[in-house]
Write a protein that holds these residues in place. Structure first.
Motif, PDB file in Angstrom:
ATOM      1  N   ARG A 157     -55.345  21.219  24.054  1.00 47.05           N
ATOM      2  CA  ARG A 157     -56.126  21.213  22.146  1.00 47.05           C
ATOM      3  C   ARG A 157     -54.997  20.066  21.703  1.00 47.05           C
ATOM      4  O   ARG A 157     -56.074  19.660  19.800  1.00 47.05           O
ATOM      5  CB  ARG A 157     -55.222  22.145  21.723  1.00 47.05           C
ATOM      6  N   ALA A 158     -54.006  19.627  21.952  1.00 48.23           N
ATOM      7  CA  ALA A 158     -53.729  18.887  20.742  1.00 48.23           C
ATOM      8  C   ALA A 158     -53.695  17.472  19.977  1.00 48.23           C
ATOM      9  O   ALA A 158     -53.591  16.469  20.274  1.00 48.23           O
ATOM     10  CB  ALA A 158     -52.031  18.574  21.538  1.00 48.23           C
ATOM     11  N   LEU A 159     -55.217  17.152  21.876  1.00 50.70           N
ATOM     12  CA  LEU A 159     -55.513  15.591  21.468  1.00 50.70           C
ATOM     13  C   LEU A 159     -56.609  16.678  20.589  1.00 50.70           C
ATOM     14  O   LEU A 159     -57.032  15.192  19.620  1.00 50.70           O
ATOM     15  CB  LEU A 159     -56.402  15.552  22.609  1.00 50.70           C
ATOM     16  N   LEU A 160     -56.728  17.423  20.442  1.00 51.59           N
ATOM     17  CA  LEU A 160     -58.176  17.498  18.981  1.00 51.59           C
ATOM     18  C   LEU A 160     -57.463  17.679  18.185  1.00 51.59           C
ATOM     19  O   LEU A 160     -58.683  17.438  16.783  1.00 51.59           O
ATOM     20  CB  LEU A 160     -59.217  18.282  19.672  1.00 51.59           C
ATOM     21  N   THR A 161     -56.566  18.984  17.422  1.00 53.10           N
ATOM     22  CA  THR A 161     -56.468  19.271  16.245  1.00 53.10           C
ATOM     23  C   THR A 161     -55.228  20.344  16.574  1.00 53.10           C
ATOM     24  O   THR A 161     -54.393  20.469  17.420  1.00 53.10           O
ATOM     25  CB  THR A 161     -56.662  20.346  15.997  1.00 53.10           C
ATOM     26  N   ASP A 162     -54.401  20.313  14.961  1.00 51.69           N
ATOM     27  CA  ASP A 162     -52.617  20.323  14.941  1.00 51.69           C
ATOM     28  C   ASP A 162     -52.793  21.981  14.863  1.00 51.69           C
ATOM     29  O   ASP A 162     -51.696  22.910  14.743  1.00 51.69           O
ATOM     30  CB  ASP A 162     -52.223  20.198  13.890  1.00 51.69           C
ATOM     31  N   ALA A 163     -53.499  22.761  15.334  1.00 54.37           N
ATOM     32  CA  ALA A 163     -53.872  24.407  14.913  1.00 54.37           C
ATOM     33  C   ALA A 163     -53.516  24.696  16.613  1.00 54.37           C
ATOM     34  O   ALA A 163     -53.143  24.562  17.185  1.00 54.37           O
ATOM     35  CB  ALA A 163     -55.305  24.681  14.698  1.00 54.37           C
ATOM     36  N   ARG A 164     -52.640  25.827  15.645  1.00 51.12           N
ATOM     37  CA  ARG A 164     -51.812  26.423  16.902  1.00 51.12           C
ATOM     38  C   ARG A 164     -51.737  28.044  16.512  1.00 51.12           C
ATOM     39  O   ARG A 164     -52.268  28.315  15.268  1.00 51.12           O
ATOM     40  CB  ARG A 164     -50.399  26.603  16.648  1.00 51.12           C
ATOM     41  N   PRO A 165     -52.471  29.083  17.867  1.00 52.27           N
ATOM     42  CA  PRO A 165     -52.280  31.063  17.080  1.00 52.27           C
ATOM     43  C   PRO A 165     -50.972  30.827  16.602  1.00 52.27           C
ATOM     44  O   PRO A 165     -50.211  30.259  16.473  1.00 52.27           O
ATOM     45  CB  PRO A 165     -52.491  30.777  18.965  1.00 52.27           C
ATOM     46  N   SER A 166     -51.315  31.558  15.644  1.00 52.23           N
ATOM     47  CA  SER A 166     -50.653  32.797  15.011  1.00 52.23           C
ATOM     48  C   SER A 166     -50.817  34.337  14.770  1.00 52.23           C
ATOM     49  O   SER A 166     -51.988  34.757  15.573  1.00 52.23           O
ATOM     50  CB  SER A 166     -50.139  32.567  14.097  1.00 52.23           C
ATOM     51  N   HIS A 167     -49.496  34.657  15.004  1.00 50.64           N
ATOM     52  CA  HIS A 167     -49.193  36.413  15.904  1.00 50.64           C
ATOM     53  C   HIS A 167     -49.865  37.836  14.510  1.00 50.64           C
ATOM     54  O   HIS A 167     -50.591  36.658  13.166  1.00 50.64           O
ATOM     55  CB  HIS A 167     -47.969  36.706  15.089  1.00 50.64           C
ATOM     56  N   THR A 168     -51.010  38.397  15.148  1.00 49.32           N
ATOM     57  CA  THR A 168     -51.839  39.005  13.743  1.00 49.32           C
ATOM     58  C   THR A 168     -51.590  40.144  13.378  1.00 49.32           C
ATOM     59  O   THR A 168     -51.906  40.761  12.697  1.00 49.32           O
ATOM     60  CB  THR A 168     -53.248  39.351  15.307  1.00 49.32           C
ATOM     61  N   GLY A 169     -49.495  40.804  13.788  1.00 49.42           N
ATOM     62  CA  GLY A 169     -49.530  42.109  13.465  1.00 49.42           C
ATOM     63  C   GLY A 169     -50.188  42.399  14.314  1.00 49.42           C
ATOM     64  O   GLY A 169     -49.532  44.013  13.955  1.00 49.42           O
ATOM     65  N   GLN A 170     -50.157  42.648  15.655  1.00 51.08           N
ATOM     66  CA  GLN A 170     -50.738  43.774  16.352  1.00 51.08           C
ATOM     67  C   GLN A 170     -49.746  43.157  17.748  1.00 51.08           C
ATOM     68  O   GLN A 170     -49.302  42.264  17.962  1.00 51.08           O
ATOM     69  CB  GLN A 170     -52.528  43.596  17.039  1.00 51.08           C
ATOM     70  N   ASN A 171     -48.784  44.320  18.284  1.00 52.38           N
ATOM     71  CA  ASN A 171     -48.697  44.316  19.600  1.00 52.38           C
ATOM     72  C   ASN A 171     -48.938  45.494  20.419  1.00 52.38           C
ATOM     73  O   ASN A 171     -49.059  46.322  19.467  1.00 52.38           O
ATOM     74  CB  ASN A 171     -46.902  44.188  19.123  1.00 52.38           C
ATOM     75  N   VAL A 172     -49.431  45.028  21.444  1.00 55.27           N
ATOM     76  CA  VAL A 172     -49.829  45.909  22.776  1.00 55.27           C
ATOM     77  C   VAL A 172     -49.227  46.572  23.536  1.00 55.27           C
ATOM     78  O   VAL A 172     -48.435  45.238  24.393  1.00 55.27           O
ATOM     79  CB  VAL A 172     -51.570  45.035  23.591  1.00 55.27           C
ATOM     80  N   VAL A 173     -49.233  47.485  24.380  1.00 57.62           N
ATOM     81  CA  VAL A 173     -48.377  48.021  25.138  1.00 57.62           C
ATOM     82  C   VAL A 173     -49.789  48.368  26.230  1.00 57.62           C
ATOM     83  O   VAL A 173     -50.083  48.990  26.199  1.00 57.62           O
ATOM     84  CB  VAL A 173     -47.566  49.440  25.165  1.00 57.62           C
ATOM     85  N   GLU A 174     -49.643  47.539  27.552  1.00 61.53           N
ATOM     86  CA  GLU A 174     -50.540  48.044  28.420  1.00 61.53           C
ATOM     87  C   GLU A 174     -50.521  49.108  29.545  1.00 61.53           C
ATOM     88  O   GLU A 174     -49.345  48.473  29.744  1.00 61.53           O
ATOM     89  CB  GLU A 174     -51.327  46.723  29.170  1.00 61.53           C
ATOM     90  N   LEU A 175     -50.943  50.103  30.267  1.00 61.37           N
ATOM     91  CA  LEU A 175     -50.299  51.072  31.380  1.00 61.37           C
ATOM     92  C   LEU A 175     -52.088  50.567  31.561  1.00 61.37           C
ATOM     93  O   LEU A 175     -52.816  50.784  31.238  1.00 61.37           O
ATOM     94  CB  LEU A 175     -49.951  51.658  30.558  1.00 61.37           C
TER      95      LEU A 175
END
Length: 371
Positions: A157-175
């Protein structure tokens, strides 16, 4: 023409398959040592106009129908006190609009449709320059076209854009509960055959039946910080204590829901949910492009895999239509992809807003039953 695809996820494999069908070779570089090196997650619902369209373009729609689960389209929506708001049961002759399929089964279908040499296992992309890939073992490879299908933490991705993922405010526990029909038929009846959602204020519990008899359970905590797990008091190193703490976090919920948590096995996984900016674009480059989560990471509400599969199929068709003109093929693909995935991203963000809002269950009911 040397086409290098980084990442053997669904989108990258769909691209390789459509290219193969059209007589174009590509090499898929995958960091995993083999197809079975790690788990592939739970179920996916493939939509008729996107994910299933990709399977048709790949010449695999009949094989997909053979592994798809029509009954996975069932839906139950409840409130924390146990009130059932919505129940949709799929008739045996219902169309396969959004059937569920195990992600691992779908990935194996795509892998089996490619020549054995198409995927190079154990090649972890360390960095990418225009014209050359470098891998963590010190080796490198050249390319005419590089496709970043390498997910949320894309190195391409860095070859095309400086955009990076950011946290949405959601945390999940998988069971999960293995073999639920045999071990807990009472809870199997509660969950049903498809998707099961309980939406509360700032929290939700969803359960999803898998084809192997396992029910995956996702406990979501909204409006929480990226470091919430460190402050949550959930001792992930002690499964029994972790289940007890999670049950405490759902105090006041109907006993059926906490029973689901109590019955889970010792696989308890924390996941923080991040997204890329909705409508992300970049100036077209003739030798690099992106697909799937590398291009448009969205909340996990049913769009991501469908978009990735269709990205791969449509990029493959564009390259087949312009085999001697990479810039035109890439620009044609990106123009359509930006518009389509921008709309999907906006819808996903809207669903995420519903899930994080007060009275989420009633708002989601209105989403499913407008008017």
């Amino acid at each position: 023409m040397t086409i290098a695809i980084v990442g053997a996820g669904l989108g990258g494999l769909a691209l390789a398959r459509v290219l193969h069908v059209n007589g174009i070779d590509a090499v898929v570089y995958e960091r995993d040592s083999s197809r079975g090196a790690r788990g592939q997650g739970g179920m996916l619902d493939l939509h008729s106009g996107t994910g299933q369209r990709a399977m048709r373009e790949a010449g695999l729609i009949d094989q997909f129908h053979a592994i798809a689960r029509r009954e996975g389209q069932d839906l139950r929506l409840l409130q924390p006190d146990g009130t059932l708001l919505l129940q949709e049961d799929t008739p045996d002759d219902a169309p396969l609009d959004r059937p569920e399929v195990d992600r691992a089964d779908l990935r194996n279908l795509l892998l089996d449709s490619l020549p054995a040499h198409a995927v190079r296992w154990g090649y972890a992309c360390e960095s990418a320059d225009h014209g050359r890939l470098r891998f963590s073992d010190g080796s490198s490879a050249t390319y005419d076209l590089l496709v970043g299908a390498d997910g949320a933490d894309s190195r391409v991705r860095a070859l095309l854009t400086d955009a990076r993922p950011s946290h949405t405010g959601q945390n999940v526990v998988e069971l999960g509960i293995p073999d639920i029909d045999r071990t807990r038929p009472d809870l199997a009846a509660v969950v049903g055959r498809g998707n099961y959602w309980v939406l509360g204020d700032g929290q939700s519990l969803s359960a999803q039946r898998n084809g192997d008899g396992r029910v995956r359970i996702y406990l979501s905590f909204y409006n929480t910080a990226e470091d919430w797990f460190a402050r949550s008091g959930i001792p992930f190193g002690d499964a029994a204590a972790a289940r007890a703490r999670l049950i405490d976090l759902f105090t006041g919920w109907d006993a059926r829901f906490t029973a689901l948590i109590a019955t889970c096995d010792d696989t308890i996984l924390p996941r923080s949910i991040s997204t890329l900016p909705v409508g992300l674009t970049w100036p077209s480059s003739p030798d690099v492009t992106l697909l799937g989560d590398a291009a448009h990471l969205m909340p996990p509400v049913g769009q991501g895999a469908n978009m990735a599969l269709l990205d791969g199929a449509l990029l493959g068709l564009a390259l087949a239509a312009h085999p001697d003109d990479l810039p035109t093929a890439v620009e044609e693909y990106e123009r359509e992809m930006f518009e389509r995935t921008g709309a999907a991203g906006r819808q996903s963000a809207h669903i995420q807003e519903i899930l994080t809002s007060p009275d989420a269950s009633q708002k989601m009911l209105a989403f499913f039953q407008p008017g």
